[in-house]
Motif scaffolding. Sequence first.
Motif: not given
Length: 277
Positions: A7, A39, A42, A206-209, A220, A222
């Motif tokens: 993340q 993510p 990324c 899977a994520a950006q935060t 966020g 994830s």
Amino acid sequence: MKAGLVQTTTGLDPSRNAADLAAAVDRLAEAGADIVFTPEMCGLLDRNSKRLAANAMAEEDDPTLAALRTVARERQVAVSIGSLAIRTGGGKLANRSFVIGPDGSILARYDKIHLFDVDLPNGDRYRESASFEPGADLRLVQLDWGRLGLAICYDLRFPHLHAALARAGAHVIAQPAAFTVPTGEAHWHVLMRARAIETGSFIIAAAQTGLHEDGRETYGHSLVVDPWGHVLFDMGDRPGEAMVGLDLARVEDARARIPNLTHSRPLPQPVIAGGGR
């Protein structure tokens, strides 16, 4: 199967982003991951379309793709790159996912089909189609442990895409994202769980935060969701890494208990009844 998640709060420097991701993948591989998920966007996250176009690179020049192919080969670990902004030679970029094999080869590519064009109540305005050309094809890849289907962010809101991946044999669907905070707070968990339940698949998101250098803020959280809709892991709102073990036998079990994928039938055109004016 052991899945690693990264993340990130991706910034404007592709070289720094590439180095940070490669280090995270290296640590997760050392801890025993079979595959690592990153993510959406990324390698470079920038809502300034002119600056993004100037800094995006072709596949052969992209530092994140190169760095992750190298660490995959050195560590003999698969990597599902959520997406990168890729220059294609046309008028616009591709929002493109990659699956890298343990030998560093590119096993699959997927270009995001559904582009996020919206004006939000908080004043945020997104025009993904200003920078990116939509993809036209679904993609799955066969790995040692099973079959992985690919989706990206806004694709989450289109259940027929995930159903098509599941009918094609996906045990796991990668759903990387850079979700906004307002839509994340309202819809993120429920949509991820819905897609898992509908398809009888694991969903790995899977994520950006956090607050990014381009001024946007992402949600966020994830997630790893099992085929029965249980959230196995939630990373919260801080950058970091995690590892989750998946029992892929749960896929067959969930689909046997609720066989909606095999019961689905083509629908006729709706009939609007009533004679009122």
